[in-house]
Scaffold this motif. Structure first.
Motif, PDB file in Angstrom:
ATOM      1  N   MET A  92      -7.090  -0.063   6.021  1.00  0.00           N
ATOM      2  CA  MET A  92      -5.761  -0.663   5.880  1.00  0.00           C
ATOM      3  C   MET A  92      -4.801  -0.086   6.908  1.00  0.00           C
ATOM      4  O   MET A  92      -3.958  -0.809   7.472  1.00  0.00           O
ATOM      5  CB  MET A  92      -5.230  -0.442   4.464  1.00  0.00           C
ATOM      6  CG  MET A  92      -5.887  -1.323   3.412  1.00  0.00           C
ATOM      7  SD  MET A  92      -5.114  -1.197   1.766  1.00  0.00           S
ATOM      8  CE  MET A  92      -5.709   0.418   1.240  1.00  0.00           C
ATOM      9  N   ALA A  93      -4.893   1.229   7.159  1.00  0.00           N
ATOM     10  CA  ALA A  93      -4.010   1.848   8.143  1.00  0.00           C
ATOM     11  C   ALA A  93      -4.246   1.263   9.537  1.00  0.00           C
ATOM     12  O   ALA A  93      -3.293   0.991  10.293  1.00  0.00           O
ATOM     13  CB  ALA A  93      -4.225   3.361   8.154  1.00  0.00           C
TER      14      ALA A  93
ATOM     15  N   GLN B  81      -1.090   2.903  -3.493  1.00  0.00           N
ATOM     16  CA  GLN B  81       0.275   2.797  -2.986  1.00  0.00           C
ATOM     17  C   GLN B  81       0.308   2.124  -1.617  1.00  0.00           C
ATOM     18  O   GLN B  81       1.210   1.345  -1.322  1.00  0.00           O
ATOM     19  CB  GLN B  81       0.911   4.184  -2.916  1.00  0.00           C
ATOM     20  CG  GLN B  81       1.168   4.836  -4.267  1.00  0.00           C
ATOM     21  CD  GLN B  81       2.143   4.047  -5.120  1.00  0.00           C
ATOM     22  OE1 GLN B  81       3.017   3.338  -4.607  1.00  0.00           O
ATOM     23  NE2 GLN B  81       1.998   4.148  -6.435  1.00  0.00           N
ATOM     24  N   LEU B  82      -0.683   2.405  -0.780  1.00  0.00           N
ATOM     25  CA  LEU B  82      -0.709   1.767   0.534  1.00  0.00           C
ATOM     26  C   LEU B  82      -0.951   0.267   0.396  1.00  0.00           C
ATOM     27  O   LEU B  82      -0.292  -0.547   1.067  1.00  0.00           O
ATOM     28  CB  LEU B  82      -1.795   2.401   1.404  1.00  0.00           C
ATOM     29  CG  LEU B  82      -1.892   1.850   2.839  1.00  0.00           C
ATOM     30  CD1 LEU B  82      -0.557   1.982   3.569  1.00  0.00           C
ATOM     31  CD2 LEU B  82      -3.005   2.563   3.615  1.00  0.00           C
ATOM     32  N   ALA B  83      -1.876  -0.127  -0.502  1.00  0.00           N
ATOM     33  CA  ALA B  83      -2.145  -1.554  -0.698  1.00  0.00           C
ATOM     34  C   ALA B  83      -0.916  -2.271  -1.265  1.00  0.00           C
ATOM     35  O   ALA B  83      -0.611  -3.403  -0.875  1.00  0.00           O
ATOM     36  CB  ALA B  83      -3.346  -1.731  -1.620  1.00  0.00           C
ATOM     37  N   ALA B  84      -0.204  -1.615  -2.183  1.00  0.00           N
ATOM     38  CA  ALA B  84       1.004  -2.224  -2.749  1.00  0.00           C
ATOM     39  C   ALA B  84       2.062  -2.429  -1.664  1.00  0.00           C
ATOM     40  O   ALA B  84       2.757  -3.451  -1.634  1.00  0.00           O
ATOM     41  CB  ALA B  84       1.558  -1.355  -3.872  1.00  0.00           C
ATOM     42  N   GLN B  85       2.183  -1.448  -0.739  1.00  0.00           N
ATOM     43  CA  GLN B  85       3.165  -1.585   0.331  1.00  0.00           C
ATOM     44  C   GLN B  85       2.779  -2.698   1.300  1.00  0.00           C
ATOM     45  O   GLN B  85       3.636  -3.384   1.854  1.00  0.00           O
ATOM     46  CB  GLN B  85       3.314  -0.270   1.078  1.00  0.00           C
ATOM     47  CG  GLN B  85       4.505  -0.234   2.016  1.00  0.00           C
ATOM     48  CD  GLN B  85       5.834  -0.330   1.273  1.00  0.00           C
ATOM     49  OE1 GLN B  85       6.169   0.523   0.471  1.00  0.00           O
ATOM     50  NE2 GLN B  85       6.586  -1.396   1.537  1.00  0.00           N
ATOM     51  N   VAL B  86       1.477  -2.899   1.496  1.00  0.00           N
ATOM     52  CA  VAL B  86       1.021  -4.027   2.304  1.00  0.00           C
ATOM     53  C   VAL B  86       1.548  -5.336   1.731  1.00  0.00           C
ATOM     54  O   VAL B  86       2.045  -6.213   2.459  1.00  0.00           O
ATOM     55  CB  VAL B  86      -0.519  -4.050   2.399  1.00  0.00           C
ATOM     56  CG1 VAL B  86      -1.002  -5.389   2.980  1.00  0.00           C
ATOM     57  CG2 VAL B  86      -1.031  -2.900   3.247  1.00  0.00           C
ATOM     58  N   ALA B  87       1.450  -5.484   0.406  1.00  0.00           N
ATOM     59  CA  ALA B  87       1.943  -6.706  -0.235  1.00  0.00           C
ATOM     60  C   ALA B  87       3.437  -6.866  -0.032  1.00  0.00           C
ATOM     61  O   ALA B  87       3.937  -7.962   0.278  1.00  0.00           O
ATOM     62  CB  ALA B  87       1.607  -6.684  -1.724  1.00  0.00           C
TER      63      ALA B  87
END
Length: 489
Positions: A200-201, A245-251
């Motif tokens: 994701m990064a 948290q990273l996936a949620a921020q992607v959304a």
């Protein structure tokens, strides 16, 4: 859905839809290919509504079949029953049949009554708080200034958390568009199960958004700097939370338009706070779908017989994340076991709830303390299993366990919560937790309720309030295990 007769009580809903379109019975009957007299019987719940007619009605009114589901009426009736259990209604002779008839025949009026009750309850609570503030101030500063914040007032708006809970329940905790976006991310970012954070990064980096771990901010687990286009995540987070948290921020960054579209036109979200909270909840939904892709997760859930800990290890997620994901398996033709879930703290506050199993949760008062989710605090970290029977005869199989929330590190505060996951008893055999449990032995099932005021059982040792459905009978010559139990019942 087969063409068999659907045994439901949907006549009043058909009548309301017809009147909303200003159609006569004769006109709608002609369009449906039935007689006006037969439609009249349907609208008065004297004839069942077949699946074929349901499909025709959905096509006629441009609706989904789920719009004719009776679940909304049952939930409204359940909330009304709980509202009417308030002692303020004791002098009125209300019975459950009357309440259910109101919810079925006049759902708009029923919802309006609920809105009025919610506003009354919040006003009563605010007045009580004001009185306590005033008393405390008088005690500490006799003769001084008021000490009460003049900006405090009686709030008429609904609590955002309640509106969002209702929003999730209306959608049965399933959002197909978010599932598709999560699956697209897996393909586009070439994610691998053991390297999702790095994947994701890298995917974000190609879009000019940096990702870094931060040790500087003690109380912030995630921050997005839109000017620097940089996401900072606390290095104190465990890997499962960091990925989430990273996936949620992607959304929130890449799919904000979708989140807005799903929430802005939702009539049940009446304030900007409710819509913002709903977008955050949907971002968390997306994160769960990214970490646990639907197809592979539902296959694993079934093959592992819904063993939460094994699924947690397989997908690199937390116990609570798996429980929440299990409640979202509602994709047509690929559904999982219908679960309910709730999360409580040690004081009994319910911070998360969803019912896919049909179980009722208390909305206006405390829940039944006999539910095993509350007893999980007695055995931290261990799975507790419970078969239970509600006053209406519905039976459920439930598991519960405590979970810790907070950041890692020595001395860091970690809140202990309990998560409960359950399903109708007829699905229990699909769960590994039911092995060795006699699911047919009703004597071994624990009698539980929704709240004391709605429970008719008079022999419960944990009853703290009298039942709405039983007259209060106190005796001076004999005392049961509780003030409100009948020792001779």
């Amino acid at each position: 859905m087969s063409a068999a007769s659907v045994n439901s009580n949907l006549g009043s809903k058909v009548r309301n839809k017809r009147r909303g379109r200003n159609l006569t019975q004769a006109e709608l009957a002609r369009r449906l290919g039935i007689s006006a007299s037969y439609l009249n019987l349907i609208e008065h719940n004297q004839r069942p509504l077949t699946a074929t007619l349901l499909i025709k009605l959905a096509q006629e009114f441009g609706l989904e079949l789920s719009d004719f589901a009776a679940d909304d009426d049952r939930r409204t009736a359940a909330h009304l029953l709980e509202a009417f259990s308030d002692p303020v209604f004791e002098e009125h002779e209300l019975n459950s049949a009357d309440v259910r008839e109101l919810a079925s025949s006049s759902p708009a009026i029923a919802r309006a009554v609920l809105t009025l009750y919610e506003q009354f309850r919040r006003a009563r609570e605010t007045l009580a708080e004001l009185a306590e503030d005033s008393y405390a101030h008088q005690e500490s500063q006799a003769g001084g200034a008021s000490g009460i914040d003049p900006t405090r007032s009686l709030r008429a708006d609904a609590l955002p958390s309640e509106e969002v809970n209702d929003f999730i329940q209306r959608h049965m905790n399933y959002f197909d568009e978010l599932e598709e976006l999560a699956e697209a991310l897996w393909v586009d970012a070439k994610l691998k199960r053991g390297a999702r954070f790095a994947g994701m990064a890298e995917w974000l980096g190609r879009r000019g958004i940096g990702v870094q771990l931060s040790a500087g901010e003690q109380r912030i687990v995630r921050r997005y700097d839109s000017d620097l286009r940089r996401i900072s995540l606390s290095e104190a987070l465990p890997p499962s939370s960091r990925n989430f948290q990273l996936a949620a921020q992607v959304a929130l960054i890449c799919h904000h338009d979708v989140l807005e579209r799903l929430t802005d036109d939702e009539p049940g979200l009446s304030s900007s706070s409710s819509r913002t909270l709903a977008r955050l909840v949907l971002a968390n939904y997306f994160a769960g779908a990214v970490l646990m892709p639907y197809d592979s997760f539902v296959r694993s859930a079934k093959s592992q017989r819904y063993d939460v800990e094994l699924l947690s290890n397989r997908f690199g997620t937390s116990f609570e994340q798996v429980c929440h994901r299990l409640t979202t398996l509602r994709r047509p033709e690929a559904e999982g076991v219908p679960f309910h879930m709730l999360r409580v703290d040690i004081a009994g506050n319910i911070s998360k709830r969803f019912s896919g199993s049909g179980i009722r949760f208390a909305r206006f008062s405390g829940a039944c303390p006999r539910w095993n989710v509350f007893r999980a605090f007695q055995t931290p970290g261990l799975i507790r299993v419970q078969t239970s029977i509600m006053p209406d005869g519905d039976k459920f199989f439930c598991v519960a366990r405590t979970v810790a929330h907070g950041r890692g590190g020595y001395g860091a505060h970690r809140a202990t919560l309990a998560v409960g996951l359950g399903c109708p008893l007829e699905y229990a055999h699909e769960l590994v937790y039911a092995d060795g449990v006699d699911l047919d032995e009703e004597d071994g099932m624990l009698s539980v309720g929704v709240t004391c005021r709605l429970c008719e059982r008079r022999d419960c040792e944990q009853r703290v309030l009298p039942s709405l459905r039983q007259p209060l009978q106190l005796r001076e010559d004999i005392r049961g295990v509780s003030m409100y139990t009948d020792p001779e019942s």
